[in-house]
Scaffold this active site. Structure first.
Site, mmCIF file in Angstrom:
data_model
loop_
_atom_site.group_PDB
_atom_site.id
_atom_site.type_symbol
_atom_site.label_atom_id
_atom_site.label_comp_id
_atom_site.label_asym_id
_atom_site.label_seq_id
_atom_site.Cartn_x
_atom_site.Cartn_y
_atom_site.Cartn_z
ATOM 1 N N ASN A 14 0.836 -1.213 0.000
ATOM 2 C CA ASN A 14 0.000 0.000 0.000
ATOM 3 C C ASN A 14 0.867 1.258 0.000
ATOM 4 O O ASN A 14 0.529 2.242 -0.669
ATOM 5 C CB ASN A 14 -0.929 0.001 1.219
ATOM 6 C CG ASN A 14 -2.171 -0.831 0.978
ATOM 7 O OD1 ASN A 14 -3.051 -0.437 0.230
ATOM 8 N ND2 ASN A 14 -2.230 -1.997 1.604
ATOM 9 N N MET A 90 1.734 -2.648 12.540
ATOM 10 C CA MET A 90 1.147 -3.589 13.498
ATOM 11 C C MET A 90 1.475 -3.235 14.947
ATOM 12 O O MET A 90 1.984 -4.076 15.699
ATOM 13 C CB MET A 90 1.607 -5.018 13.168
ATOM 14 C CG MET A 90 1.228 -5.483 11.782
ATOM 15 S SD MET A 90 -0.552 -5.529 11.525
ATOM 16 C CE MET A 90 -0.955 -7.039 12.377
ATOM 17 N N ARG A 91 1.216 -2.026 15.315
ATOM 18 C CA ARG A 91 1.397 -1.614 16.697
ATOM 19 C C ARG A 91 0.104 -0.967 17.176
ATOM 20 O O ARG A 91 -0.503 -0.183 16.442
ATOM 21 C CB ARG A 91 2.518 -0.568 16.835
ATOM 22 C CG ARG A 91 3.878 -1.014 16.376
ATOM 23 C CD ARG A 91 4.536 -1.985 17.335
ATOM 24 N NE ARG A 91 4.551 -1.492 18.712
ATOM 25 C CZ ARG A 91 4.674 -2.278 19.777
ATOM 26 N NH1 ARG A 91 4.767 -3.580 19.622
ATOM 27 N NH2 ARG A 91 4.697 -1.762 20.981
ATOM 28 N N ASN A 107 -5.526 5.199 8.583
ATOM 29 C CA ASN A 107 -5.180 3.774 8.551
ATOM 30 C C ASN A 107 -6.034 3.093 7.488
ATOM 31 O O ASN A 107 -7.111 3.583 7.133
ATOM 32 C CB ASN A 107 -5.475 3.154 9.928
ATOM 33 C CG ASN A 107 -5.111 1.680 9.992
ATOM 34 O OD1 ASN A 107 -4.030 1.275 9.560
ATOM 35 N ND2 ASN A 107 -6.010 0.872 10.524
ATOM 36 N N HIS A 109 -7.814 -0.685 6.813
ATOM 37 C CA HIS A 109 -8.145 -1.952 7.450
ATOM 38 C C HIS A 109 -8.810 -2.854 6.409
ATOM 39 O O HIS A 109 -9.691 -2.399 5.667
ATOM 40 C CB HIS A 109 -9.099 -1.715 8.631
ATOM 41 C CG HIS A 109 -9.471 -2.984 9.323
ATOM 42 N ND1 HIS A 109 -8.598 -3.647 10.167
ATOM 43 C CD2 HIS A 109 -10.584 -3.735 9.268
ATOM 44 C CE1 HIS A 109 -9.188 -4.749 10.595
ATOM 45 N NE2 HIS A 109 -10.386 -4.825 10.078
ATOM 46 N N THR A 141 -8.431 6.975 15.589
ATOM 47 C CA THR A 141 -8.878 7.446 16.898
ATOM 48 C C THR A 141 -8.418 6.404 17.921
ATOM 49 O O THR A 141 -7.946 5.328 17.538
ATOM 50 C CB THR A 141 -10.406 7.612 16.925
ATOM 51 O OG1 THR A 141 -11.001 6.365 16.607
ATOM 52 C CG2 THR A 141 -10.871 8.669 15.936
ATOM 53 N N LEU A 144 -9.277 0.651 18.594
ATOM 54 C CA LEU A 144 -8.641 -0.135 17.533
ATOM 55 C C LEU A 144 -9.582 -0.320 16.341
ATOM 56 O O LEU A 144 -10.739 -0.681 16.507
ATOM 57 C CB LEU A 144 -8.245 -1.504 18.104
ATOM 58 C CG LEU A 144 -7.514 -2.456 17.163
ATOM 59 C CD1 LEU A 144 -6.145 -1.915 16.802
ATOM 60 C CD2 LEU A 144 -7.400 -3.833 17.800
ATOM 61 N N ASP A 145 -9.028 -0.105 15.127
ATOM 62 C CA ASP A 145 -9.791 -0.302 13.887
ATOM 63 C C ASP A 145 -11.144 0.395 13.946
ATOM 64 O O ASP A 145 -12.182 -0.170 13.553
ATOM 65 C CB ASP A 145 -9.970 -1.792 13.578
ATOM 66 C CG ASP A 145 -8.643 -2.467 13.319
ATOM 67 O OD1 ASP A 145 -7.720 -1.779 12.863
ATOM 68 O OD2 ASP A 145 -8.530 -3.662 13.584
HETATM 69 C C1 GRF Z 1 -3.237 -4.569 4.237
HETATM 70 O O1 GRF Z 1 -4.105 -5.631 4.005
HETATM 71 C C2 GRF Z 1 -3.891 -3.540 5.104
HETATM 72 O O2 GRF Z 1 -5.268 -3.450 4.914
HETATM 73 C C3 GRF Z 1 -3.594 -4.027 6.489
HETATM 74 O O3 GRF Z 1 -2.317 -4.568 6.425
HETATM 75 C C4 GRF Z 1 -2.046 -4.981 5.093
HETATM 76 C C5 GRF Z 1 -0.793 -4.295 4.674
HETATM 77 O O4 GRF Z 1 -0.336 -4.772 3.432
HETATM 78 N N1 GRF Z 1 -3.720 -2.967 7.450
HETATM 79 P P1 GRF Z 1 0.909 -4.065 2.752
HETATM 80 O O5 GRF Z 1 2.053 -4.096 3.763
HETATM 81 O O6 GRF Z 1 0.508 -2.676 2.410
HETATM 82 O O7 GRF Z 1 1.231 -4.884 1.542
#
Ligand code: GRF
Length: 226
Positions: A14, A90-91, A107, A109, A141, A144-145
């Site tokens: 991403n 991932m924190r 973010n 998700h 915010t 989470l998520d």
């Molecule tokens: C994606 O699926 C995103 O929605 C989630 O973590 C993944 C990250 O993928 N939060 P990448 O590292 O961008 O390939």
């Protein structure tokens, strides 16, 4: 020129999609830095290949969450960011950290929130038997998520899908959704207004470009802003 700092923990696809769209579409912004949650994060090599400054900061090097976040904020702020983009970071962040960047941190998700917050979203979507799945970009915010939704992409769940097929379809949609949403931020088309997202543009619906394709067909995928 607006500065974007991206935080990653994984492959960074991403982040690459955002950096490439930012450059190709001349947003008037640049990805000033990509910060990994440890040195071995695979996406840091992809960022470097894009010519982007990379850094890493491992939480194991800090005794307390707050100390880690203080160091992280110092690194982020050194790049004078207008936007902090979490892309598979991932924190879990403390309310103080979130508050520092409130309205400037987003973010993505991999589900249509508020369905399936947390992990293993694709497995849970299949187990629930949903016909439509997708991804959500939201302001960050403290919970989470959660957080006001900027944009969502929906993809079909097809007969015969397993979690990896579905994940690939969602990820392809993410690669169009996230750059679009960050571009909206840069262009001032969306902003956080209290608990809601204020949309300042009429472009509420954009169809995913079928020419770019999605695994399994792009026909039913839509991006929209609520
Ligand atoms: C994606 O699926 C995103 O929605 C989630 O973590 C993944 C990250 O993928 N939060 P990448 O590292 O961008 O390939």
């Amino acid at each position: 020129m607006q500065n974007i700092v991206v935080l990653i923990s994984g492959r960074g696809s991403n982040m690459v999609a955002i950096a490439q769209a930012c450059r190709a579409q001349r947003w008037g912004a640049r990805v000033a830095a990509v910060i990994g949650s440890r040195a071995a994060v695979a996406g840091l090599a992809s960022a470097a290949a894009e010519g982007i400054t990379t850094e890493s900061l491992a939480h194991q090097d800090y005794a307390f969450r707050e100390a880690y976040e203080e160091a992280l904020a110092t690194r982020i702020d050194a790049h004078e960011p207008h936007w902090v983009v979490l892309a598979g970071f991932m924190r879990i962040l403390t309310p103080a950290f979130v508050q520092r960047y409130l309205g400037r941190m987003v973010n993505i998700h991999p589900s249509l929130l508020p369905a399936f917050p947390g992990l293993s979203t694709h497995e849970r979507a299949l187990a629930a038997g949903v016909r439509v799945h997708g991804a959500t970009v939201h302001f960050v915010t403290p919970s989470l998520d959660d957080g006001p939704i900027i944009a969502q992409a929906a993809v079909p769940v097809r007969a015969g899908d397993d979690a990896s097929l579905l994940a690939a379809r969602v990820l392809a949609a993410e690669h169009q959704l996230y750059p679009m949403a960050v571009r909206w931020l840069v262009e001032g088309r969306v902003r956080l207004a209290g608990e809601r997202v204020e949309l300042r543009a009429s472009e509420a619906v954009a169809t995913i470009d079928p020419a770019r394709g999605l695994p399994g067909g792009a026909d039913a995928a839509l991006l929209w802003c609520p």
